[in-house]
Design a protein around this motif. Structure first.
Motif, mmCIF file in Angstrom:
data_model
loop_
_atom_site.group_PDB
_atom_site.id
_atom_site.type_symbol
_atom_site.label_atom_id
_atom_site.label_comp_id
_atom_site.label_asym_id
_atom_site.label_seq_id
_atom_site.Cartn_x
_atom_site.Cartn_y
_atom_site.Cartn_z
ATOM 1 N N TYR A 83 4.440 4.840 12.655
ATOM 2 C CA TYR A 83 5.403 5.940 12.832
ATOM 3 C C TYR A 83 5.159 6.630 14.168
ATOM 4 N N VAL B 101 7.049 0.350 9.944
ATOM 5 C CA VAL B 101 7.154 1.441 8.967
ATOM 6 C C VAL B 101 7.922 0.957 7.738
ATOM 7 N N LEU C 288 0.537 3.035 8.442
ATOM 8 C CA LEU C 288 1.863 3.644 8.389
ATOM 9 C C LEU C 288 1.976 4.788 9.394
#
Length: 318
Positions: free
Chosen positions: A246, A254, A242
């Motif tokens: 990002y 994401v 994640l």
């Protein structure tokens, strides 16, 4: 509850008030040189019960406050606090007066050494305020929960203290006060670490990662990821993916990751925050840029954001 019953209880309550007033009178002619607080307080307590049964809240509150005043004079602060507490919850719809009385009751409970009870009543008052739609009331709830935490922590009731921090952080999220919420989450994480509570360490670590990313603070998210990574390798890989997605501006990855079980089954407020996590425009990359980035990552044997498990094998290309 019939009208006749309410009327009867009202009359009984007024009768108890009259008796209380007489016990407080001083008369040299009757050789009564001091008020009879003990007898008067019993009458005020009875009056409060009658008025409560008659659904006369204001009268009941006044009777409870009178009883509390006398208990303070009798040096019985615990009983005084109990009456103030009862008065407060009769006024739960008047949040301003209710909270003022709760604060007073909490102080009285603390005075007589009932720290846990003092914290508990603050937490109950905060719950009343949390349910309002008023931001000012919710902010007051946070203050009350922080006070409850500070009380509980002095008695080594760490688990109960953390519960107050958790609630406060969730309220702060609804107020969009993310920096303050993160401080509460960090404090909770420290306490869970002191308890070696691995389940809660990782859950709280996820909260810290999500809040940090929501604040576009990648460095803090990475630090939290490293801090709790030893607890669960599978979830650690997912939170790592994640952060990487990002950081690399990959909104689609994401969005996919935050709908996984790791994030869906976290606390509601944090799950909603994760579900609304958006890569800021200055980090977003086009489809072509992401494809090129993925090819370069595969060519160098790096893990592609969103893939959990490590290096990509040649079979994955087929």
């Amino acid at each position: 509850m019939t009208h006749e019953y309410k009327k009867q209880k009202q009359l009984e309550g007024n009768s108890h008030l009259n008796k209380a007033d007489k016990y407080l009178e001083v008369s040299w002619l009757k050789f009564k040189t001091s008020p009879d607080y003990d007898s008067a307080v019993i009458e005020y307590e009875s009056a409060a019960t009658c008025f409560t049964n008659a659904e006369m809240k204001e009268d009941a509150v006044k009777a409870h406050e009178k009883a509390a005043e006398l208990h303070i004079k009798l040096n019985t602060p615990y009983h005084a606090a109990t009456h103030i507490q009862k008065a407060a919850f009769l006024l739960r719809e008047d949040t301003g007066r209710c909270c003022a009385l709760i604060e007073k009751a909490s102080q009285l409970f603390s005075t007589c050494g009932n720290i846990s009870t003092a914290a508990s009543i603050l937490a109950k008052g905060a719950k009343i305020l949390e349910q309002t739609n008023d931001d000012s009331s919710k902010a007051t709830a946070v203050t009350m929960l922080e006070k409850a935490f500070n009380l509980e922590i002095t008695t080594s009731r760490t688990t109960e203290a953390i519960e107050h921090l958790d609630r406060a952080s969730k309220v702060l999220l609804t107020l969009k006060r993310f920096a303050e919420a993160r401080k509460f989450v960090e404090r909770a994480l420290e306490l869970y670490e002191s308890q070696h509570n691995n389940n809660m360490i990782y859950r709280t670590g996820i909260h810290l990662i999500v809040v940090s990313l929501y604040m576009d603070d990648i460095r803090a998210a990475e630090e939290a990821h490293l801090r709790v990574g030893h607890v669960d390798s599978e979830m650690n890989a997912e939170t790592g993916a994640l952060i990487a997605a990002y950081k690399n501006g990959d909104q689609s990855t994401v969005s996919r990751i935050v709908t996984s079980q790791t994030f869906v089954y976290t606390e509601n407020e944090f799950a909603r925050l994760a579900n609304n996590l958006k890569v800021p425009s200055h980090r977003l990359k086009s489809s072509d840029e992401l494809i090129e980035q993925e090819w370069n990552a595969r060519a160098s044997g790096q893990m592609v954001p969103g893939e959990i498990g490590g290096v990509v094998d040649d079979d994955d290309w087929k």
